[in-house]
Design a protein around this motif. Structure first.
Motif, short mmCIF file in Angstrom:
data_model
loop_
_atom_site.label_atom_id
_atom_site.label_comp_id
_atom_site.label_asym_id
_atom_site.label_seq_id
_atom_site.Cartn_x
_atom_site.Cartn_y
_atom_site.Cartn_z
N LEU A 106 0.83 -1.21 0.00
CA LEU A 106 0.00 0.00 0.00
C LEU A 106 0.86 1.26 0.00
CD1 LEU A 106 -2.91 -0.69 2.52
CD2 LEU A 106 -3.13 -0.14 0.09
N GLY A 107 1.91 1.25 0.80
CA GLY A 107 2.80 2.40 0.88
C GLY A 107 3.51 2.68 -0.43
N ALA A 108 3.98 1.63 -1.09
CA ALA A 108 4.70 1.80 -2.36
C ALA A 108 3.78 2.39 -3.44
CB ALA A 108 5.26 0.46 -2.82
N LEU A 109 2.58 1.83 -3.56
CA LEU A 109 1.64 2.32 -4.57
C LEU A 109 1.22 3.76 -4.29
CD1 LEU A 109 -0.64 -0.85 -4.97
CD2 LEU A 109 1.14 -0.06 -6.54
N SER A 110 0.97 4.05 -3.02
CA SER A 110 0.49 5.38 -2.66
C SER A 110 1.54 6.46 -2.88
CB SER A 110 0.07 5.39 -1.18
OG SER A 110 -0.95 4.45 -0.95
N SER A 111 2.81 6.14 -2.63
CA SER A 111 3.86 7.13 -2.79
C SER A 111 4.03 7.54 -4.25
CB SER A 111 5.18 6.62 -2.22
OG SER A 111 5.63 5.48 -2.92
N VAL A 112 3.82 6.60 -5.16
CA VAL A 112 3.91 6.92 -6.59
C VAL A 112 2.81 7.92 -6.97
CG1 VAL A 112 3.70 6.00 -8.93
CG2 VAL A 112 4.99 4.74 -7.20
N GLY A 155 8.13 5.72 2.60
CA GLY A 155 8.77 4.44 2.87
C GLY A 155 9.32 4.37 4.29
N TYR A 156 10.04 5.41 4.70
CA TYR A 156 10.60 5.42 6.05
C TYR A 156 9.50 5.39 7.11
CZ TYR A 156 12.57 6.93 10.39
OH TYR A 156 12.90 7.00 11.72
N ASN A 157 8.46 6.18 6.91
CA ASN A 157 7.39 6.25 7.91
C ASN A 157 6.63 4.93 8.03
OD1 ASN A 157 6.90 9.06 9.24
ND2 ASN A 157 7.51 9.54 7.16
N PHE A 158 6.44 4.22 6.93
CA PHE A 158 5.76 2.93 6.99
C PHE A 158 6.63 1.88 7.68
CE2 PHE A 158 1.78 2.41 4.36
CZ PHE A 158 1.48 3.75 4.36
N LEU A 159 7.91 1.86 7.39
CA LEU A 159 8.80 0.91 8.05
C LEU A 159 8.87 1.21 9.55
CD1 LEU A 159 11.70 0.73 5.42
CD2 LEU A 159 9.82 -0.88 5.76
N SER A 160 8.87 2.47 9.91
CA SER A 160 8.88 2.86 11.32
C SER A 160 7.58 2.44 12.01
CB SER A 160 9.07 4.37 11.46
OG SER A 160 10.32 4.77 10.95
N ALA A 161 6.45 2.55 11.29
CA ALA A 161 5.16 2.16 11.86
C ALA A 161 5.15 0.68 12.19
CB ALA A 161 4.04 2.50 10.88
N ILE A 162 5.75 -0.14 11.36
CA ILE A 162 5.84 -1.58 11.60
C ILE A 162 6.64 -1.86 12.86
CG2 ILE A 162 6.81 -3.74 10.72
CD1 ILE A 162 6.16 -2.62 7.87
N LEU A 163 7.79 -1.22 12.96
CA LEU A 163 8.65 -1.44 14.13
C LEU A 163 7.98 -0.97 15.42
CD1 LEU A 163 12.05 -0.36 12.57
CD2 LEU A 163 11.46 -2.64 13.35
N ARG A 164 7.25 0.15 15.37
CA ARG A 164 6.55 0.63 16.56
C ARG A 164 5.49 -0.36 17.01
NH1 ARG A 164 6.78 5.76 14.01
NH2 ARG A 164 4.63 5.51 13.30
N GLY A 165 4.76 -0.93 16.06
CA GLY A 165 3.73 -1.91 16.40
C GLY A 165 4.32 -3.14 17.08
N PHE A 217 15.55 6.07 4.80
CA PHE A 217 14.73 5.02 4.21
C PHE A 217 15.55 3.78 3.85
CE2 PHE A 217 13.38 3.12 0.11
CZ PHE A 217 12.27 2.43 0.58
N ILE A 218 16.67 3.99 3.18
CA ILE A 218 17.51 2.87 2.76
C ILE A 218 18.05 2.11 3.97
CG2 ILE A 218 19.68 2.27 1.60
CD1 ILE A 218 19.12 4.64 -0.32
N ALA A 219 18.47 2.85 5.00
CA ALA A 219 18.99 2.19 6.21
C ALA A 219 17.91 1.34 6.88
CB ALA A 219 19.51 3.25 7.18
N ALA A 220 16.68 1.87 6.98
CA ALA A 220 15.59 1.13 7.60
C ALA A 220 15.23 -0.11 6.78
CB ALA A 220 14.37 2.03 7.76
N ALA A 221 15.22 0.03 5.46
CA ALA A 221 14.88 -1.10 4.59
C ALA A 221 15.92 -2.22 4.71
CB ALA A 221 14.78 -0.63 3.14
N LEU A 222 17.19 -1.85 4.75
CA LEU A 222 18.25 -2.85 4.89
C LEU A 222 18.15 -3.56 6.24
CD1 LEU A 222 21.30 -0.91 3.36
CD2 LEU A 222 20.08 -2.87 2.36
#
Length: 468
Positions: A106-112, A155-165, A217-222
Motif C-alpha cells: 500500500l505504501g509503495a503504490l500510494s507514494s507513486v 517508505g521510512y514512515n511505513f517501516l517505522s510504523a511496523i517497528l513501533r507496532g 529510508f535505505i537504512a531502515a529497509a536494509l
C-alpha cells in the motif's frame, strides 16, 4: 526461523510498569519526531540566515502543503501500527506478517500517486493559499523537489510504523539521526555552493533534504530485510490482500483524514497569515516550527499510549488501560507546562535562531506568547484521542478535529484578525482558544465509554509472558 529468533526488539507492553513503558517507548519517538522535524526546520534556519526573510517565507509557505498531501498516507501508517500491535499482543504472528506485507505494498503504490499529484498541483496550491508573489517562484521549486522524493518519506514512515507496532521505537531513530546529520552537513553546501556544487539557494535546501531522507529510508529497509523472524522477506507476500486492505483503510483513513483536515486547516490559516505580507509569513513560519517542537512530547506520548492501549486490549487486559491514560496525562501535562514557561519568558531568543530581522522577531515572539497558553489542553487532547485510537476507534478523532478546526479555530482566527486593533494577533488568539475546546470534546468522548465497543482482534485474555 521462529518468531522468537527475530533480531527485532519487541517489547511486551502487557506486563510491567506502565509509566516505565510510556517513558521508555515515547522517548525514542520524541527524539525521532524531533529529528524528523529538523529536516524542514534546518532548511528554514539556513535559508533564513544565508538568503533572507523572503527565502524563509518561501520555505515556511511550502510546509503546510507538504503536510497536507502526505497526511492521508500517514494515517495508513498509523493503522499499520495499531493492527501490528493488537495482533502481536494476541500472539497472532501469522496475521502480523500479513499486515506488514500488505502495508508495504500500500505504501509503495500510494507514494507513486502522491509524487505525481504533488508535482502537478504545487503551483495551484501555492496560489490557492495566497502566497505573496515575491516568494512564489522559490516556494514552487522547493515543493516540486520535495515531492520528487516522496517515496523516501513514505517508505521510512511505513517501516517505522511496523517497528513501533512490534514495540521497537528505538531502531528507526538511529537511522533518522544519521540522516539529520547528513542534512545538517550538506544543506549549507547546496544552498550557498561549495566546489563543484553551485549556489542553489532554496532549491538546494530541498535537494539536500531529499538526499538525507533517502539515507533514513535505505537504512531502515536494509535493517528490516536482514532482521529475520517476522520480517524475513521470504515470509512476506508482496500482494494486496483485499480483506486486510479494507480493514487497514477502515482503521487508517479516519486517522489519515483527521491529519488531512488538520493540514487543510493549517493551509487555511496560512492563507489568512499570507494576507498580512512577507514579514508576518516569515514570523509565523519560524514560530510555528518551534510550536511544532513544543507539541512533539505530547504527540510522541500519544503514539506510545496508542501502542500500549492496543497491546493491552489485544491481550484482554482492560484493567491496565485506565492506568495508561492517567499516567499519560500526568506526563504530557507536566512537559507542556515546562515548555509553555520557556515560550512565555524567552520567545525572542527562540525566534532568533531563524532570523535577526527585528520585525520578524517581534511577530514570532508574539505568536509564541499567545499560542503557548494552549499547550497543556492540546497535550491532554492528544492523550485522550490516542488512547481511543489504540482501541481501533479512529472515526471520532477525525470528526472532533474537523469541528474544532473548521468550526472554532478558523472562524475565530478570521474574525479576530479582521479587527484593526488585533490584526495578525487575532490569528494566534483563535489558535489558543481552539485548544481548550478540542480538549473538552475529546475528554467527554473518552468518559462516555463508547470507544470500548470496538473490537479489532477477537481473543481471550492472554497470560503474561515475554511474547514472541
Amino acid at each position: 526461523m521462529s518468531d522468537s529468533s527475530s533480531s527485532i526488539q519487541r517489547r511486551d507492553l502487557t506486563v510491567g510498569s506502565i509509566p516505565g513503558h510510556l517513558v521508555a517507548f515515547s522517548l525514542p519517538l520524541l527524539f525521532g519526531n524531533a529529528l524528523q522535524a529538523l529536516y524542514s526546520t534546518v532548511d528554514a534556519i539556513w535559508v533564513g540566515r544565508f538568503v533572507g526573510k523572503e527565502a524563509l517565507g518561501a520555505v515556511s509557505a511550502s510546509f503546510p502543503i507538504i503536510m497536507f498531501l502526505i497526511s492521508l498516507l500517514l494515517g495508513i501508517g498509523m493503522a499499520t501500527t495499531i493492527l501490528v500491535s493488537q495482533h502481536a499482543g494476541a500472539r497472532q504472528y501469522d496475521m502480523v506478517r500479513k499486515v506488514i506485507s500488505n502495508s508495504l505494498v500500500l505504501g509503495a503504490l500510494s507514494s507513486v500517486v502522491l509524487t505525481v499529484v504533488g508535482i502537478a498541483a504545487s503551483d495551484w496550491l501555492l496560489t490557492l493559499i495566497n502566497v505573496p508573489e515575491e516568494i512564489l517562484g522559490m516556494a514552487s521549486a522547493y515543493l516540486k523537489i520535495h515531492f520528487a522524493g516522496t517515496v523516501f518519506v513514505i517508505g521510512y514512515n511505513f517501516l517505522s510504523a511496523i517497528l513501533r507496532g512490534l514495540g521497537d521505537s528505538r531502531t528507526p531513530v538511529v537511522f533518522l539521526a544519521v540522516a539529520v546529520v547528513v542534512n545538517l552537513i550538506i544543506d549549507p553546501i547546496f544552498i550557498v555552493g561549495l566546489g563543484p556544487i553551485p549556489k542553489m539557494g532554496v532549491p538546494g535546501a530541498a535537494i539536500a533534504t531529499v538526499l538525507a531522507q533517502a539515507v533514513s529510508f535505505i537504512a531502515a529497509a536494509l535493517y528490516l530485510g536482514r532482521s529475520g523472524g517476522l520480517l524475513d522477506p521470504r515470509h512476506l507476500s508482496l500482494r494486496l490482500d483485499g480483506e486486510l486492505t479494507k480493514t487497514t483503510l477502515v482503521v487508517g483513513l479516519p486517522s489519515g483524514v483527521q491529519q488531512t483536515i488538520v493540514s487543510m486547516a493549517i493551509m487555511a490559516m496560512s492563507s489568512i497569515v499570507n494576507s498580512f505580507g512577507t514579514a508576518v509569513v516569515a514570523g509565523f513560519g519560524a514560530a510555528s516550527r518551534l510550536d511544532q517542537f513544543a507539541m512533539m512530547p505530547a504527540m510522541s506520548l500519544g503514539l506510545a499510549t496508542s501502542t500500549l492501549a492496543g497491546q493491552n486490549i489485544g491481550a484482554g487486559k482492560n484493567d491496565r488501560v485506565k492506568q495508561v491514560l492517567i499516567w499519560s496525562c500526568v506526563i504530557a501535562g507536566g512537559i507542556a507546562l515546562a515548555v509553555m514557561a520557556v515560550a512565555q519568558f524567552a520567545p525572542k531568543l527562540l525566534i532568533s535562531l531563524f532570523t535577526s530581522d527585528e520585525e520578524v522577531l517581534s511577530i514570532g515572539a508574539e505568536y509564541l506568547k499567545v499560542v503557548s497558553l494552549g499547550y497543556i489542553p492540546i497535550s491532554l487532547m492528544f492523550v485522550f484521542n490516542s488512547l481511543v485510537r489504540g482501541a481501533g476507534d479512529t472515526m471520532p478523532g477525525m470528526l472532533f478535529s474537523a469541528f474544532n478546526l473548521w468550526g472554532v479555530r478558523i472562524p475565530l482566527a478570521r474574525w479576530l484578525s479582521s479587527m484593526p486593533h488585533l490584526g495578525s494577533k487575532g490569528i494566534w488568539i483563535g489558535t489558543a482558544a481552539s485548544s481548550f475546546v478540542g480538549m473538552m470534546i475529546s475528554w467527554l468522548y473518552y468518559v462516555s465509554g463508547r470507544w470500548k465497543r470496538i473490537r479489532l482482534v477477537k481473543t481471550e485474555k492472554v497470560e503474561s509472558g515475554s511474547g514472541a
